[in-house]
Design a protein around this motif. Sequence first.
Motif, PDB file in Angstrom:
ATOM      1  N   GLY A  18      49.226 -20.434 -34.386  1.00  0.00           N
ATOM      2  CA  GLY A  18      48.518 -19.763 -33.302  1.00  0.00           C
ATOM      3  C   GLY A  18      47.319 -20.527 -32.790  1.00  0.00           C
ATOM      4  O   GLY A  18      46.784 -20.216 -31.745  1.00  0.00           O
ATOM      5  N   GLY A  19      46.867 -21.552 -33.490  1.00  0.00           N
ATOM      6  CA  GLY A  19      45.677 -22.290 -33.095  1.00  0.00           C
ATOM      7  C   GLY A  19      45.928 -23.401 -32.092  1.00  0.00           C
ATOM      8  O   GLY A  19      45.011 -24.076 -31.690  1.00  0.00           O
ATOM      9  N   GLU A  20      47.161 -23.591 -31.672  1.00  0.00           N
ATOM     10  CA  GLU A  20      47.446 -24.671 -30.740  1.00  0.00           C
ATOM     11  C   GLU A  20      46.840 -24.365 -29.389  1.00  0.00           C
ATOM     12  O   GLU A  20      46.806 -23.220 -28.951  1.00  0.00           O
ATOM     13  CB  GLU A  20      48.966 -24.847 -30.599  1.00  0.00           C
ATOM     14  CG  GLU A  20      49.633 -25.360 -31.854  1.00  0.00           C
ATOM     15  CD  GLU A  20      51.138 -25.526 -31.676  1.00  0.00           C
ATOM     16  OE1 GLU A  20      51.588 -25.607 -30.526  1.00  0.00           O
ATOM     17  OE2 GLU A  20      51.829 -25.577 -32.688  1.00  0.00           O
ATOM     18  N   THR A  21      46.377 -25.401 -28.708  1.00  0.00           N
ATOM     19  CA  THR A  21      45.823 -25.210 -27.378  1.00  0.00           C
ATOM     20  C   THR A  21      46.930 -25.372 -26.350  1.00  0.00           C
ATOM     21  O   THR A  21      47.861 -26.157 -26.534  1.00  0.00           O
ATOM     22  CB  THR A  21      44.702 -26.230 -27.089  1.00  0.00           C
ATOM     23  OG1 THR A  21      45.237 -27.548 -27.246  1.00  0.00           O
ATOM     24  CG2 THR A  21      43.534 -26.023 -28.029  1.00  0.00           C
ATOM     25  N   ALA A  22      46.803 -24.643 -25.274  1.00  0.00           N
ATOM     26  CA  ALA A  22      47.798 -24.728 -24.206  1.00  0.00           C
ATOM     27  C   ALA A  22      47.636 -26.057 -23.487  1.00  0.00           C
ATOM     28  O   ALA A  22      46.523 -26.585 -23.374  1.00  0.00           O
ATOM     29  CB  ALA A  22      47.607 -23.578 -23.221  1.00  0.00           C
ATOM     30  N   PRO A  23      48.728 -26.623 -22.997  1.00  0.00           N
ATOM     31  CA  PRO A  23      48.597 -27.874 -22.263  1.00  0.00           C
ATOM     32  C   PRO A  23      47.797 -27.661 -20.981  1.00  0.00           C
ATOM     33  O   PRO A  23      47.793 -26.571 -20.409  1.00  0.00           O
ATOM     34  CB  PRO A  23      50.052 -28.263 -21.954  1.00  0.00           C
ATOM     35  CG  PRO A  23      50.839 -27.012 -22.095  1.00  0.00           C
ATOM     36  CD  PRO A  23      50.094 -26.145 -23.051  1.00  0.00           C
ATOM     37  N   GLN A  24      47.107 -28.719 -20.542  1.00  0.00           N
ATOM     38  CA  GLN A  24      46.288 -28.648 -19.346  1.00  0.00           C
ATOM     39  C   GLN A  24      47.176 -28.411 -18.123  1.00  0.00           C
ATOM     40  O   GLN A  24      48.257 -28.981 -18.018  1.00  0.00           O
ATOM     41  CB  GLN A  24      45.558 -29.982 -19.209  1.00  0.00           C
ATOM     42  CG  GLN A  24      44.244 -29.901 -18.538  1.00  0.00           C
ATOM     43  CD  GLN A  24      43.501 -31.203 -18.679  1.00  0.00           C
ATOM     44  OE1 GLN A  24      44.089 -32.270 -18.697  1.00  0.00           O
ATOM     45  NE2 GLN A  24      42.197 -31.118 -18.764  1.00  0.00           N
ATOM     46  N   ASN A  25      46.726 -27.572 -17.208  1.00  0.00           N
ATOM     47  CA  ASN A  25      47.491 -27.337 -15.991  1.00  0.00           C
ATOM     48  C   ASN A  25      47.576 -28.625 -15.185  1.00  0.00           C
ATOM     49  O   ASN A  25      46.650 -29.428 -15.187  1.00  0.00           O
ATOM     50  CB  ASN A  25      46.813 -26.268 -15.131  1.00  0.00           C
ATOM     51  CG  ASN A  25      46.877 -24.902 -15.771  1.00  0.00           C
ATOM     52  OD1 ASN A  25      47.737 -24.644 -16.613  1.00  0.00           O
ATOM     53  ND2 ASN A  25      45.975 -24.029 -15.381  1.00  0.00           N
TER      54      ASN A  25
END
Length: 169
Positions: free
Chosen positions: A22-29
Amino acid sequence: MKKLLTLALSALLTMSLLTACGGETAPQNDVDLTAFYNTLAEEYGWVEDAASSGPDDVLMSNIEGDLLESYYPGLADVATEQLIAKAPMISAVVNEIVLAQCATEEDAATAASILQDRVDAQAEGGAWYPESMETWSNAQVIQEGAYVAMVACAQHQAEIVEQFQQLFQ
């Protein structure tokens, strides 16, 4: 009792693994740098066609090929997905902008270093005129993940930097 302890430890281990995911960051738009540049061009009167330019417009040109290598040695070798480099060919007013989306953040850091070298060289005498060198000393290189920008603009420096940074908020 051993089975109950083993089952409890297994459940705890499974929960800890799921929590780590759950700690993964979403990829940049993805940011369309051409659209961003076009917005700036419209707002600040930057044109590329001398025939349709007005008296207050700034005639901008693409920096590419040998000129790109001359201004930013090594930038052409950095893996980019988008690259916009523009400057007026002849102007007493500094108005140079580079926008790039690089393949990785490491590539963006390399590009930022190359662009900072340009800023430093111009500020330290490469721009020749005292007013131009002062403008270059205020120029900024900004990295936002895999994106990087160099803004050297005598009239709209702070506004453009802020607009670029807002693309990532």
